[in-house]
Enzyme design. Structure first.
Site, PDB file in Angstrom:
ATOM      1  CE  LYS A  13      -2.014  -1.136   3.867  1.00 48.24           C
ATOM      2  NZ  LYS A  13      -1.265  -2.386   4.113  1.00 48.24           N
ATOM      3  NE  ARG A  89      -4.573  -1.735   8.442  1.00 47.39           N
ATOM      4  CZ  ARG A  89      -3.368  -1.180   8.443  1.00 47.39           C
ATOM      5  NH1 ARG A  89      -3.034  -0.326   9.384  1.00 47.39           N
ATOM      6  NH2 ARG A  89      -2.504  -1.498   7.529  1.00 47.39           N
ATOM      7  NE  ARG A 128       7.378  -2.407   6.366  1.00 48.67           N
ATOM      8  CZ  ARG A 128       6.045  -2.325   6.501  1.00 48.67           C
ATOM      9  NH1 ARG A 128       5.306  -1.909   5.495  1.00 48.67           N
ATOM     10  NH2 ARG A 128       5.471  -2.683   7.619  1.00 48.67           N
ATOM     11  NE  ARG A 162       6.044  -0.332  10.225  1.00 51.43           N
ATOM     12  CZ  ARG A 162       4.857  -0.355   9.636  1.00 51.43           C
ATOM     13  NH1 ARG A 162       4.699   0.189   8.449  1.00 51.43           N
ATOM     14  NH2 ARG A 162       3.825  -0.925  10.229  1.00 51.43           N
ATOM     15  NE  ARG A 173       2.042  -4.880  11.778  1.00 47.93           N
ATOM     16  CZ  ARG A 173       3.085  -4.744  10.960  1.00 47.93           C
ATOM     17  NH1 ARG A 173       4.225  -5.368  11.217  1.00 47.93           N
ATOM     18  NH2 ARG A 173       3.004  -3.986   9.901  1.00 47.93           N
TER      19      ARG A 173
HETATM   20  P1  ADP Z   1       2.204  -1.859   3.250  1.00 45.06           P
HETATM   21  O1  ADP Z   1       2.215  -0.339   3.196  1.00 45.06           O
HETATM   22  O2  ADP Z   1       1.016  -2.443   2.554  1.00 45.06           O
HETATM   23  O3  ADP Z   1       2.399  -2.420   4.623  1.00 45.06           O
HETATM   24  P2  ADP Z   1       4.791  -1.607   1.857  1.00 45.06           P
HETATM   25  O4  ADP Z   1       4.442  -0.736   0.693  1.00 45.06           O
HETATM   26  O5  ADP Z   1       5.542  -1.004   2.984  1.00 45.06           O
HETATM   27  O6  ADP Z   1       3.454  -2.368   2.391  1.00 45.06           O
HETATM   28  O7  ADP Z   1       5.591  -2.866   1.279  1.00 45.06           O
HETATM   29  C1  ADP Z   1       6.083  -3.880   2.160  1.00 45.06           C
HETATM   30  C2  ADP Z   1       7.482  -4.304   1.720  1.00 45.06           C
HETATM   31  O8  ADP Z   1       7.395  -5.011   0.481  1.00 45.06           O
HETATM   32  C3  ADP Z   1       8.430  -3.140   1.478  1.00 45.06           C
HETATM   33  O9  ADP Z   1       9.718  -3.557   1.885  1.00 45.06           O
HETATM   34  C4  ADP Z   1       8.350  -2.911  -0.038  1.00 45.06           C
HETATM   35  O10 ADP Z   1       9.567  -2.374  -0.560  1.00 45.06           O
HETATM   36  C5  ADP Z   1       8.111  -4.322  -0.565  1.00 45.06           C
HETATM   37  N1  ADP Z   1       7.214  -4.397  -1.725  1.00 45.06           N
HETATM   38  C6  ADP Z   1       6.134  -3.613  -1.993  1.00 45.06           C
HETATM   39  N2  ADP Z   1       5.525  -3.993  -3.128  1.00 45.06           N
HETATM   40  C7  ADP Z   1       6.221  -5.086  -3.590  1.00 45.06           C
HETATM   41  C8  ADP Z   1       6.090  -5.946  -4.741  1.00 45.06           C
HETATM   42  N3  ADP Z   1       5.110  -5.784  -5.625  1.00 45.06           N
HETATM   43  N4  ADP Z   1       7.002  -6.942  -4.858  1.00 45.06           N
HETATM   44  C9  ADP Z   1       7.997  -7.124  -3.955  1.00 45.06           C
HETATM   45  N5  ADP Z   1       8.175  -6.343  -2.863  1.00 45.06           N
HETATM   46  C10 ADP Z   1       7.302  -5.328  -2.685  1.00 45.06           C
HETATM   47  P1  AMP Z   2       0.655   0.287   9.098  1.00 46.27           P
HETATM   48  O1  AMP Z   2       1.769   1.257   8.920  1.00 46.27           O
HETATM   49  O2  AMP Z   2      -0.515   0.574   8.195  1.00 46.27           O
HETATM   50  O3  AMP Z   2       1.118  -1.157   9.016  1.00 46.27           O
HETATM   51  O4  AMP Z   2       0.102   0.517  10.584  1.00 46.27           O
HETATM   52  C1  AMP Z   2       0.960   0.371  11.709  1.00 46.27           C
HETATM   53  C2  AMP Z   2       0.130   0.221  12.969  1.00 46.27           C
HETATM   54  O5  AMP Z   2      -0.647   1.412  13.206  1.00 46.27           O
HETATM   55  C3  AMP Z   2      -0.915  -0.922  12.949  1.00 46.27           C
HETATM   56  O6  AMP Z   2      -0.348  -2.167  13.294  1.00 46.27           O
HETATM   57  C4  AMP Z   2      -1.903  -0.419  14.007  1.00 46.27           C
HETATM   58  O7  AMP Z   2      -1.406  -0.613  15.316  1.00 46.27           O
HETATM   59  C5  AMP Z   2      -1.925   1.081  13.744  1.00 46.27           C
HETATM   60  N1  AMP Z   2      -2.960   1.420  12.737  1.00 46.27           N
HETATM   61  C6  AMP Z   2      -2.757   1.878  11.481  1.00 46.27           C
HETATM   62  N2  AMP Z   2      -3.928   2.077  10.851  1.00 46.27           N
HETATM   63  C7  AMP Z   2      -4.902   1.742  11.727  1.00 46.27           C
HETATM   64  C8  AMP Z   2      -6.327   1.698  11.669  1.00 46.27           C
HETATM   65  N3  AMP Z   2      -6.997   2.068  10.562  1.00 46.27           N
HETATM   66  N4  AMP Z   2      -6.999   1.282  12.779  1.00 46.27           N
HETATM   67  C9  AMP Z   2      -6.344   0.930  13.889  1.00 46.27           C
HETATM   68  N5  AMP Z   2      -5.012   0.911  14.007  1.00 46.27           N
HETATM   69  C10 AMP Z   2      -4.286   1.315  12.937  1.00 46.27           C
END
Ligand code: ADP
Ligand code: AMP
Length: 216
Positions: A13, A89, A128, A162, A173
């Site tokens: 995302k 969510r 990541r 992270r 999660r």
């Molecule tokens: P989210 O915001 O949904 O938690 P991220 O955008 O942070 O996910 O992506 C999670 C990890 O996967 C990051 O390290 C990112 O660089 C990698 N990533 C994202 N999209 C892809 C993809 N299509 N293929 C491989 N790795 C990806």
């Molecule tokens: P994310 O960066 O989207 O993976 O979110 C990191 C953390 O923030 C999650 O594991 C939750 O603890 C909190 N969080 C993010 N978005 C929400 C949401 N819409 N509702 C509740 N908690 C959230």
């Protein structure tokens, strides 16, 4: 245009949002980013949110709904449209969002669900890394910086993982959010807004599919 980008942790995302927000001039709102900044700044919101994010749990709906409602009412969002990443969510958040949008005479144009298997999500989250200065996200293997060890965006050379990307927290999660996301997808499917895309493809391929949905 107003868009929701949905997906389990690691679906891509944040990665896709950066590209969409750039090309379409929309305001990217990530609830996860908002909580991480508040925690870093040690604000009252941050101190409260940390109790939940530390364990990989969801922050309570009333807190999360309140902050999104405030952000959606701001002038930049009203003028440019929003790209919500990681919200809603829970079904209660989806219902609160519907009510908020009705209040400000706004609506959603697309809900995009990026679908990725849990095993792949775990591999992505374990690799990541984020720039310690600007927060840009990379993957050690799948999406490294163009110049090794140097952030593409700001040139900084320090990166970190992270705190909630440890194997135990990642498993928790994914499981938790898998359960809560299902009724939300049904909610938007019933409203004829949902498109699911296969997120287990190259970053550029996923982005091309998103562009096809949004239009050029
Ligand atoms: P989210 O915001 O949904 O938690 P991220 O955008 O942070 O996910 O992506 C999670 C990890 O996967 C990051 O390290 C990112 O660089 C990698 N990533 C994202 N999209 C892809 C993809 N299509 N293929 C491989 N790795 C990806
Ligand atoms: P994310 O960066 O989207 O993976 O979110 C990191 C953390 O923030 C999650 O594991 C939750 O603890 C909190 N969080 C993010 N978005 C929400 C949401 N819409 N509702 C509740 N908690 C959230």
């Amino acid at each position: 245009m107003n868009i929701l980008l949905m997906g389990l942790p690691g679906a891509g995302k944040g990665t896709q949002s950066e590209m969409i927000a750039n090309d379409y001039d929309m305001i990217h709102i990530s609830t996860g980013d908002i909580f991480r900044k508040a925690i870093k700044d040690e604000t009252p919101l941050g101190l409260e949110a940390k109790r939940y994010t530390d364990n990989g749990d969801l922050v309570p709906d009333d807190i999360t709904n309140g902050l999104v409602k405030e952000r959606l009412a701001e002038a930049d969002v009203q003028a440019n449209g929003f790209l919500l990443d990681g919200y809603p969510r829970t079904i209660a958040q989806a219902e609160a969002l519907d009510a908020n949008l009705a209040d400000i005479d706004s609506n959603l144009d697309h809900v995009i669900y990026i679908e990725v298997d849990a095993d792949i999500l775990k591999e992505r989250l374990s690799g990541r890394i984020m720039c310690s200065n600007c927060g840009a996200t990379y993957h050690k293997v799948y999406n490294p910086p163009k110049v090794s060890g140097v952030c593409d965006v700001c040139g900084h050379t320090e990166f970190h993982q992270r705190e909630d990307d440890t194997p135990e927290k990642v498993g928790h999660r994914i499981q938790l959010q898998m359960d809560s996301i299902r009724p939300i997808l049904e909610h938007y499917e019933a409203a004829n807004l949902l498109t699911k895309i296969n997120g287990d493809q190259a970053i550029e391929t996923v982005y091309r599919e998103i562009r096809n949905i949004l239009g050029e």
